[in-house]
Design an enzyme around this catalytic site. Structure first.
Site, mmCIF file in Angstrom:
data_model
loop_
_atom_site.group_PDB
_atom_site.id
_atom_site.type_symbol
_atom_site.label_atom_id
_atom_site.label_comp_id
_atom_site.label_asym_id
_atom_site.label_seq_id
_atom_site.Cartn_x
_atom_site.Cartn_y
_atom_site.Cartn_z
ATOM 1 N N SER B 127 0.968 -1.420 0.085
ATOM 2 C CA SER B 127 -0.205 0.016 -0.012
ATOM 3 C C SER B 127 0.803 1.130 -0.202
ATOM 4 O O SER B 127 1.812 1.279 -0.801
ATOM 5 C CB SER B 127 -0.669 0.029 1.340
ATOM 6 O OG SER B 127 -1.994 0.701 0.933
ATOM 7 N N HIS B 161 -3.596 -1.935 -4.462
ATOM 8 C CA HIS B 161 -5.014 -2.456 -4.206
ATOM 9 C C HIS B 161 -5.823 -2.416 -5.845
ATOM 10 O O HIS B 161 -6.816 -2.153 -5.756
ATOM 11 C CB HIS B 161 -5.810 -1.485 -3.298
ATOM 12 C CG HIS B 161 -5.162 -1.467 -2.072
ATOM 13 N ND1 HIS B 161 -4.556 -2.484 -1.320
ATOM 14 C CD2 HIS B 161 -4.479 -0.225 -1.410
ATOM 15 C CE1 HIS B 161 -4.029 -2.176 -0.199
ATOM 16 N NE2 HIS B 161 -4.184 -0.919 -0.215
#
Lengths: 263, 234
Positions: B127, B161
């Site tokens: 992330s 993501h």
């Protein structure tokens, strides 16, 4: 008209009298800006938006006549917020303590300094303790990297500030050296002492605990002088009265329980 | 020692409780038998619970774990540079990439991490901890996805993501059409392993997770699904 700024040497959000006195003053400043239901927002960036700091803030303000909120830059993923709109809608913006270096670096990355300065110019009250107090000055003494060191602030207030003056001798010594070496003159604040800035003139010193003092710190040819300032004592209010809607909710809940209706 | 970065789309102990495949993979890249692994949780504001989960996932039996909290410098190693350069693996956690980069710059971590990379310390993360290594990071953390300038160790854009048809995918394509440099995207469970500045392989902790290469030519964006090695049995 610029807003007032309350800078505090150190305090906690607890139910002890000096902490209640500090919160009472903030609530009064916010109410004088807004009326009877002021909006008060904590910006806990300097702590890394710790749940603890946020929870303690809500525990202090949650049951008072105000609308508390928090703006947590590290938690925007779970709860996106329009930073500028939210901050400019407040009556008082409170900045918590922690790392002054990280506070200013994260604010810069999110361009928050410009928004806070705009809020101040629009008359919104700014407040804070420790790193959250020094950030408004030209400079402060931070321990963000372990040892005390000089750090530049946003500069809304001219001069410098050193916090925790009474219980952090290492920080105070570093401050006196820094002022002797050319850091702008300024102030030393014990825990529970504060300065209330209400206009372009000098601030009013306030204290929530007997013996907690604010000092003017000035460099001259003969050395750095510290002079205690006369301070207005802030009395502690009675423990927070329950907000009417919360009291109402509790009355209804207990009625339901008595009636055996727990849904 | 080659320069290595493993950029997770999402996964590892932060997101895949009970699935250690990506964490095992990065540990496996370390040449030392008991690798020194340092966790940087800056993007979370150094959240305590996150640090605790790191130590659970990287126990002392497997490695020599440590962490650096930039919000509590008084507790950690005094010489950050020496500490980070002595690691085999630096693992960066998720959170706010904008805050992460701000705090790193204030403490000079950005320059130290470049040095560590050049000296062969393996860098990885998920992330925000994945986006940070690239020149352009497509972050959706603060609402509408937008491009944020990263450290630039890898001269590409990156999107984590990733879901090709979802909002972030559309945003990435729009940014590419507007001139963002080409780059890579990874779904949750997929990781992009770079050796030097070249993508060496794509690995995954879930059989269906994939990495993608995205290029733009004029108004057209091409998305290439990359061959991905599933790290699990079978």
């Amino acid at each position: 008209m610029i807003g007032r700024i309350l800078t505090l040497g150190g305090h906690d959000f607890s139910s002890r009298p000096p902490d209640r006195a500090v919160c009472e003053l903030m609530l009064r400043l916010a109410s004088e800006h807004a009326g009877d239901r002021p909006r008060i927002c904590i910006v806990p960036t300097a702590s890394g938006d710790t749940s603890e700091q946020i929870a303690r803030f809500y525990a202090s303000f949650g049951e008072r006549a105000c609308e508390p909120s928090d703006l947590s830059l590290f938690r925007l993923g779970r709860r996106p917020m329009a930073l500028r709109d939210h901050l400019l809608a407040q009556d008082l913006i409170y900045v918590g303590g922690g790392s002054m270096v990280n506070l200013l670096a994260v604010w810069e990355a999110h361009e928050l300094g410009a928004i806070l300065s705009l809020a101040w110019r629009q008359g919104i009250v700014l407040a804070g303790q420790s790193a959250g107090a020094m950030c408004w000055f030209e400079a402060g003494i931070t321990k963000s990297s372990g040892k005390p060191a000089a750090e530049a602030g946003l500069g809304l207030l001219s001069g410098s500030l050193c916090v925790h003056y009474n219980n952090d001798p290492e920080r105070r010594a570093a401050y006196l050296d820094a002022v002797a070496d050319g850091m702008p003159d300024g102030y030393g604040l014990d825990d529970y002492a504060g300065l209330l800035w209400e206009g372009p003139g000098p601030p009013t010193a306030v204290t929530a605990r007997r013996g907690a003092r604010a000092y003017r710190v000035i460099s001259s040819a003969t050395g750095v002088a510290e002079s205690p300032l006369p301070a207005r004592f802030l009395p502690a209010p009675a423990p927070a009265a329950l907000r009417e809607d919360i009291a109402e909710f509790r009355r209804i809940t207990s009625m339901r329980k008595r009636a055996g209706w727990l849904g | 020692m080659p320069r290595q970065i493993v950029a997770f789309g999402g996964g590892g102990f932060s997101m895949e409780s009970g699935n250690p495949l990506l964490d095992d993979y990065v540990l496996g890249l370390c040449s030392s038998e008991r690798p020194r692994v340092c966790f940087l949780p800056s993007a979370s504001g150094d959240a305590d619970h996150y640090v605790v989960r790191f130590y659970r996932a990287f126990p002392a039996e497997r490695c020599e774990p440590s962490h650096v909290s930039l919000f509590r410098r008084e507790q950690g190693p005094e010489d950050l540079r020496a500490h980070l350069l002595s690691q085999d693996l630096i693992y960066v956690g998720g959170g706010s990439v904008v805050s992460l980069l701000g705090v790193w710059r204030a403490h000079g971590i950005d320059a130290i991490l470049r040095e560590a990379w050049e000296e062969g310390v393996v860098l990885c993360g998920l992330s925000a901890g994945s986006l940070c290594w690239f020149a352009d990071a497509v972050s959706g953390f603060h609402g509408t996805p937008r491009a944020v300038e990263g450290l630039g160790l890898l001269p590409f854009s990156n999107c984590v993501h990733y879901e090709p048809g979802a909002e972030r995918g559309h945003a990435y394509r729009r940014l590419l059409r507007e001139g963002l440099r080409p780059g890579y995207a990874a779904e949750d469970g997929a990781a992009l392993h770079f050796v030097g500045e070249e993508l060496s392989r794509v690995v995954a902790s879930r059989p269906a997770a994939r990495g993608y290469r995205l290029d733009a030519g004029g108004d057209k964006v091409t998305e290439t699904r990359l061959a991905t090695t599933y790290l699990g049995a079978g």
